[in-house]
Motif scaffolding. Sequence first.
Motif, PDB file in Angstrom:
ATOM      1  N   LEU A 428       0.833  -1.206   0.000  1.00 16.97           N
ATOM      2  CA  LEU A 428       0.000   0.000   0.000  1.00 16.97           C
ATOM      3  C   LEU A 428       0.865   1.251   0.000  1.00 16.97           C
ATOM      4  CD1 LEU A 428      -2.752   1.444   0.371  1.00 16.97           C
ATOM      5  CD2 LEU A 428      -2.423   1.188   2.828  1.00 16.97           C
ATOM      6  N   ASP A 429       1.923   1.278   0.837  1.00 19.80           N
ATOM      7  CA  ASP A 429       2.802   2.445   0.889  1.00 19.80           C
ATOM      8  C   ASP A 429       3.463   2.684  -0.460  1.00 19.80           C
ATOM      9  OD1 ASP A 429       2.161   2.864   3.520  1.00 19.80           O
ATOM     10  OD2 ASP A 429       3.934   1.852   4.329  1.00 19.80           O
ATOM     11  N   GLU A 430       3.937   1.617  -1.094  1.00 16.78           N
ATOM     12  CA  GLU A 430       4.593   1.778  -2.395  1.00 16.78           C
ATOM     13  C   GLU A 430       3.613   2.293  -3.443  1.00 16.78           C
ATOM     14  OE1 GLU A 430       6.308  -1.962  -3.346  1.00 16.78           O
ATOM     15  OE2 GLU A 430       7.917  -1.829  -1.847  1.00 16.78           O
ATOM     16  N   MET A 431       2.400   1.725  -3.450  1.00 18.44           N
ATOM     17  CA  MET A 431       1.399   2.164  -4.427  1.00 18.44           C
ATOM     18  C   MET A 431       0.989   3.612  -4.180  1.00 18.44           C
ATOM     19  SD  MET A 431      -0.500   1.520  -7.040  1.00 18.44           S
ATOM     20  CE  MET A 431      -0.462  -0.261  -7.201  1.00 18.44           C
ATOM     21  N   GLY A 432       0.802   3.991  -2.916  1.00 18.76           N
ATOM     22  CA  GLY A 432       0.394   5.354  -2.599  1.00 18.76           C
ATOM     23  C   GLY A 432       1.438   6.371  -3.011  1.00 18.76           C
ATOM     24  N   GLU A 433       2.713   6.113  -2.690  1.00 23.03           N
ATOM     25  CA  GLU A 433       3.765   7.041  -3.066  1.00 23.03           C
ATOM     26  C   GLU A 433       3.896   7.128  -4.590  1.00 23.03           C
ATOM     27  OE1 GLU A 433       7.167   5.578  -1.059  1.00 23.03           O
ATOM     28  OE2 GLU A 433       6.545   6.295   0.940  1.00 23.03           O
ATOM     29  N   HIS A 434       3.725   5.991  -5.260  1.00 21.43           N
ATOM     30  CA  HIS A 434       3.808   5.995  -6.734  1.00 21.43           C
ATOM     31  C   HIS A 434       2.674   6.822  -7.349  1.00 21.43           C
ATOM     32  CE1 HIS A 434       4.485   4.526 -10.778  1.00 21.43           C
ATOM     33  NE2 HIS A 434       3.214   4.175 -10.842  1.00 21.43           N
ATOM     34  N   LEU A 435       1.469   6.645  -6.857  1.00 22.28           N
ATOM     35  CA  LEU A 435       0.341   7.392  -7.406  1.00 22.28           C
ATOM     36  C   LEU A 435       0.492   8.885  -7.161  1.00 22.28           C
ATOM     37  CD1 LEU A 435      -2.743   5.142  -6.575  1.00 22.28           C
ATOM     38  CD2 LEU A 435      -1.748   5.595  -8.811  1.00 22.28           C
ATOM     39  N   LEU A 436       0.933   9.266  -5.960  1.00 20.42           N
ATOM     40  CA  LEU A 436       1.106  10.685  -5.658  1.00 20.42           C
ATOM     41  C   LEU A 436       2.195  11.290  -6.534  1.00 20.42           C
ATOM     42  CD1 LEU A 436       0.755  10.808  -1.770  1.00 20.42           C
ATOM     43  CD2 LEU A 436      -0.832  11.686  -3.464  1.00 20.42           C
ATOM     44  N   LEU A 437       3.260  10.557  -6.771  1.00 22.68           N
ATOM     45  CA  LEU A 437       4.338  11.065  -7.614  1.00 22.68           C
ATOM     46  C   LEU A 437       3.858  11.310  -9.035  1.00 22.68           C
ATOM     47  CD1 LEU A 437       7.367  11.724  -7.730  1.00 22.68           C
ATOM     48  CD2 LEU A 437       7.769   9.371  -8.409  1.00 22.68           C
ATOM     49  N   ASN A 438       3.028  10.408  -9.569  1.00 29.83           N
ATOM     50  CA  ASN A 438       2.501  10.585 -10.927  1.00 29.83           C
ATOM     51  C   ASN A 438       1.407  11.639 -10.983  1.00 29.83           C
ATOM     52  OD1 ASN A 438       4.176   8.666 -12.021  1.00 29.83           O
ATOM     53  ND2 ASN A 438       2.742   6.989 -11.708  1.00 29.83           N
ATOM     54  N   ALA A 439       0.716  11.836  -9.848  1.00 31.33           N
ATOM     55  CA  ALA A 439      -0.382  12.808  -9.837  1.00 31.33           C
ATOM     56  C   ALA A 439       0.125  14.234  -9.860  1.00 31.33           C
ATOM     57  CB  ALA A 439      -1.253  12.577  -8.593  1.00 31.33           C
ATOM     58  N   MET A 440       1.343  14.485  -9.302  1.00 34.35           N
ATOM     59  CA  MET A 440       1.827  15.862  -9.184  1.00 34.35           C
ATOM     60  C   MET A 440       1.975  16.570 -10.525  1.00 34.35           C
ATOM     61  SD  MET A 440       4.603  15.511  -6.096  1.00 34.35           S
ATOM     62  CE  MET A 440       4.095  14.918  -4.469  1.00 34.35           C
ATOM     63  N   PRO A 441       2.684  15.981 -11.519  1.00 33.84           N
ATOM     64  CA  PRO A 441       2.830  16.710 -12.785  1.00 33.84           C
ATOM     65  C   PRO A 441       1.513  16.868 -13.543  1.00 33.84           C
ATOM     66  CG  PRO A 441       4.454  14.930 -12.575  1.00 33.84           C
ATOM     67  CD  PRO A 441       3.416  14.727 -11.510  1.00 33.84           C
ATOM     68  N   ASP A 442       0.615  15.872 -13.445  1.00 37.24           N
ATOM     69  CA  ASP A 442      -0.615  15.892 -14.231  1.00 37.24           C
ATOM     70  C   ASP A 442      -1.750  16.643 -13.541  1.00 37.24           C
ATOM     71  OD1 ASP A 442       0.692  14.435 -16.100  1.00 37.24           O
ATOM     72  OD2 ASP A 442      -0.044  12.497 -15.386  1.00 37.24           O
ATOM     73  N   GLY A 443      -1.635  16.869 -12.241  1.00 35.42           N
ATOM     74  CA  GLY A 443      -2.631  17.661 -11.530  1.00 35.42           C
ATOM     75  C   GLY A 443      -3.876  16.916 -11.127  1.00 35.42           C
ATOM     76  N   TRP A 444      -3.926  15.572 -11.253  1.00 37.35           N
ATOM     77  CA  TRP A 444      -5.119  14.862 -10.807  1.00 37.35           C
ATOM     78  C   TRP A 444      -4.963  14.438  -9.364  1.00 37.35           C
ATOM     79  CZ3 TRP A 444      -3.346   9.949  -9.794  1.00 37.35           C
ATOM     80  CH2 TRP A 444      -2.339   9.450 -10.596  1.00 37.35           C
ATOM     81  N   GLN A 445      -6.105  14.079  -8.724  1.00 37.02           N
ATOM     82  CA  GLN A 445      -6.115  13.790  -7.300  1.00 37.02           C
ATOM     83  C   GLN A 445      -6.160  12.287  -7.038  1.00 37.02           C
ATOM     84  OE1 GLN A 445      -9.552  16.559  -6.394  1.00 37.02           O
ATOM     85  NE2 GLN A 445      -8.261  17.083  -4.640  1.00 37.02           N
ATOM     86  N   VAL A 446      -5.561  11.933  -5.892  1.00 38.49           N
ATOM     87  CA  VAL A 446      -5.591  10.562  -5.402  1.00 38.49           C
ATOM     88  C   VAL A 446      -6.481  10.536  -4.159  1.00 38.49           C
ATOM     89  CG1 VAL A 446      -4.249   8.669  -4.434  1.00 38.49           C
ATOM     90  CG2 VAL A 446      -3.292  10.063  -6.271  1.00 38.49           C
ATOM     91  N   GLY A 447      -7.411   9.603  -4.133  1.00 40.84           N
ATOM     92  CA  GLY A 447      -8.306   9.472  -2.992  1.00 40.84           C
ATOM     93  C   GLY A 447      -7.918   8.292  -2.118  1.00 40.84           C
ATOM     94  N   LEU A 448      -7.975   8.467  -0.794  1.00 40.95           N
ATOM     95  CA  LEU A 448      -7.665   7.400   0.150  1.00 40.95           C
ATOM     96  C   LEU A 448      -8.872   7.206   1.061  1.00 40.95           C
ATOM     97  CD1 LEU A 448      -5.731   5.368   1.428  1.00 40.95           C
ATOM     98  CD2 LEU A 448      -4.892   7.202   2.908  1.00 40.95           C
ATOM     99  N   LEU A 449      -9.463   6.001   1.024  1.00 43.89           N
ATOM    100  CA  LEU A 449     -10.570   5.631   1.917  1.00 43.89           C
ATOM    101  C   LEU A 449      -9.997   4.737   3.005  1.00 43.89           C
ATOM    102  CD1 LEU A 449     -11.928   6.473  -0.794  1.00 43.89           C
ATOM    103  CD2 LEU A 449     -13.688   4.754  -0.308  1.00 43.89           C
ATOM    104  N   LEU A 450     -10.110   5.190   4.249  1.00 42.35           N
ATOM    105  CA  LEU A 450      -9.625   4.415   5.396  1.00 42.35           C
ATOM    106  C   LEU A 450     -10.842   3.978   6.202  1.00 42.35           C
ATOM    107  CD1 LEU A 450      -7.141   3.435   6.937  1.00 42.35           C
ATOM    108  CD2 LEU A 450      -7.119   5.592   8.182  1.00 42.35           C
ATOM    109  N   LEU A 451     -11.058   2.651   6.323  1.00 48.18           N
ATOM    110  CA  LEU A 451     -12.239   2.162   7.011  1.00 48.18           C
ATOM    111  C   LEU A 451     -11.828   1.273   8.175  1.00 48.18           C
ATOM    112  CD1 LEU A 451     -13.246  -1.086   6.160  1.00 48.18           C
ATOM    113  CD2 LEU A 451     -12.954   0.040   3.957  1.00 48.18           C
ATOM    114  N   ASP A 452     -12.628   1.325   9.225  1.00 47.59           N
ATOM    115  CA  ASP A 452     -12.365   0.544  10.438  1.00 47.59           C
ATOM    116  C   ASP A 452     -13.661  -0.169  10.831  1.00 47.59           C
ATOM    117  OD1 ASP A 452     -10.327   0.420  12.969  1.00 47.59           O
ATOM    118  OD2 ASP A 452     -12.410   0.401  13.631  1.00 47.59           O
TER     119      ASP A 452
END
Length: 584
Positions: A428-452
């Motif tokens: 999850l950490d690797e995927m999250g950091e990868h998505l955020l890195l790709n999102a920065m130049p393109d300007g799209w958002q990454v959503g995180l749903l945390l459920l308990d």
Amino acid sequence: MNALSTDQKFKAGSLLILTIACILAGELVWSNARDYLRNLDNLTNLRLYHAALHAANQLSAERGPSNSLMGMSPGNNTEAQILQLATARAASDNALMALGQLAAQHRPLPFLPQHQLVDIHQLLRDARSRVDRLAALPLTERSGEHIDQAINGMFRVVDQINLVVTVIENHAAKADRSLSDAILMAQVVGNMREYAGRVGSLLMVPLIQQRPLALDRRRNIANLLGRLDEMNEQLNHQIGDYWDRPGMHEAREQVTQQYFGTGSTVIQTVLSNRNNGRYADTAASFTERYVPTMRAIEQLRDRIVDSGTNQAIADLKTARKGMLLAAVLACGIAAVVGTLLHLARHRLLSPLLRARQEIIALANGNYETLQRPPSGQEARKLFDAIDVLRTHQQQRDLLEKRLTLLTRQFKQQAATDPLTGVSNRRALDEMGEHLLLNAMPDGWQVGLLLLDIDHFKLVNDLHGHPAGDEVLRGVAQRVRSACRSEDNVGRFGGEEFTVLVARTDTNAARLLAEKLRQLIADTPIVLADGKALFVTASFGVALSNADSNWADLITAADQALYAAKRNGRNRVECAPEADPERSA
């Protein structure tokens, strides 16, 4: 002669032919080969130099629409102006990418072009960010200092790319002094284009604010105009024989008429009102009138480089013809060699060809043993060696297949939670950091749903840990089945799960969380003893912004989750989004 072995006969004949070849064709082949390689190197250097000049020109040209945008209120920006800036930026990016590709293919240069280009890309991103932030402000809130900072940011990008241009042109000139004239003239014309652009940029702040020119700004403009006149005069002396080349005279005249004629008039019109600040032009109208006058300078520079390139191509063709002549001579020698090879064919060449077929088949994974042809002792030893190689290759392929399978299994196990079958925290950490890195130049958002899972401890206390494991597996299965294939579902730890959603917004992320919450609450989990157990879950939703990192996104989602629990559980809470103007 008959006492010699086939191999010895072949060597003796080959030695005789090679001696004749060295006497008749050696000097001719070597001379033409050197000319060919030198001209090929010249052509490669000129193409790389042209790509670097083009990248520098595109970055300089990007200042025009950037300056124009900063000179207008946000509400007055037309679609054409916004499209013009986007087109200019895309042209700059494409030119830098093309330069990077050529530099990567070029033989080693006395600098590291990839590292230089990485720095240029970073400077360019920073400069564009300043322009965009400034253009988003009301016109009255744009200070002259901030406008100058944005313009100087683009200057720094051009200065950096010009360092790369200088290294490339020095390398090309040292490789062949015949290129010096073309490179020197292209350098002068390139500097003319840059200085002309800087004159226009220095007028942006007064035009935007409609204020008189400050003394230091007037001095800088005067110095740049003086340097332009000097370079124009210098170019007249340097262009020399290039005047007689096709299109050169017309291109030179266009520079005189368009920039030193029309362009100078546009500049002087602004300077005539430098003391009262009452200009007839706005920043946008000045840019529309002034920038086209510089295109003649760009066309002259391209004409000079193209002329050098065409000369290199012509020289390359001449050298190629010489090499063809040498090849004809080599063909005559090959006829003699063919006679000698025919003597060795029955005992050596045919077996070697069959051995070659076996080696190719072996390389392609075909381990079938071909029938051996009649051959001498040397060829038989070769076929024995091929058999040994075939055996070892089969064993190695088997080991590689086993290793690939084990590697795939280990990789999957390392990224999967063993209980629920979804991604584990590490993946999850690797995927999250990868998505955020790709999102920065393109300007799209990454959503995180945390459920308990609500009151999960009671499930373990009342029904036992095996039942708790069934609940975890059931919740994970329901969440994964309701998400898209590109959404990443993971176990965050304990009874907490995550859903990582790329390219989303607040409304879509909340709707997905509500959908999952309702699905968990409405669908019972059947335990091993057949008992149906209903559970609920609380959701925290967070979305990334331009400045988010993975830790920030987790923290925001976690805080939203705690808010959902405080507000009664079995609900969805969203983290507040950052104010883009405040973050800017």
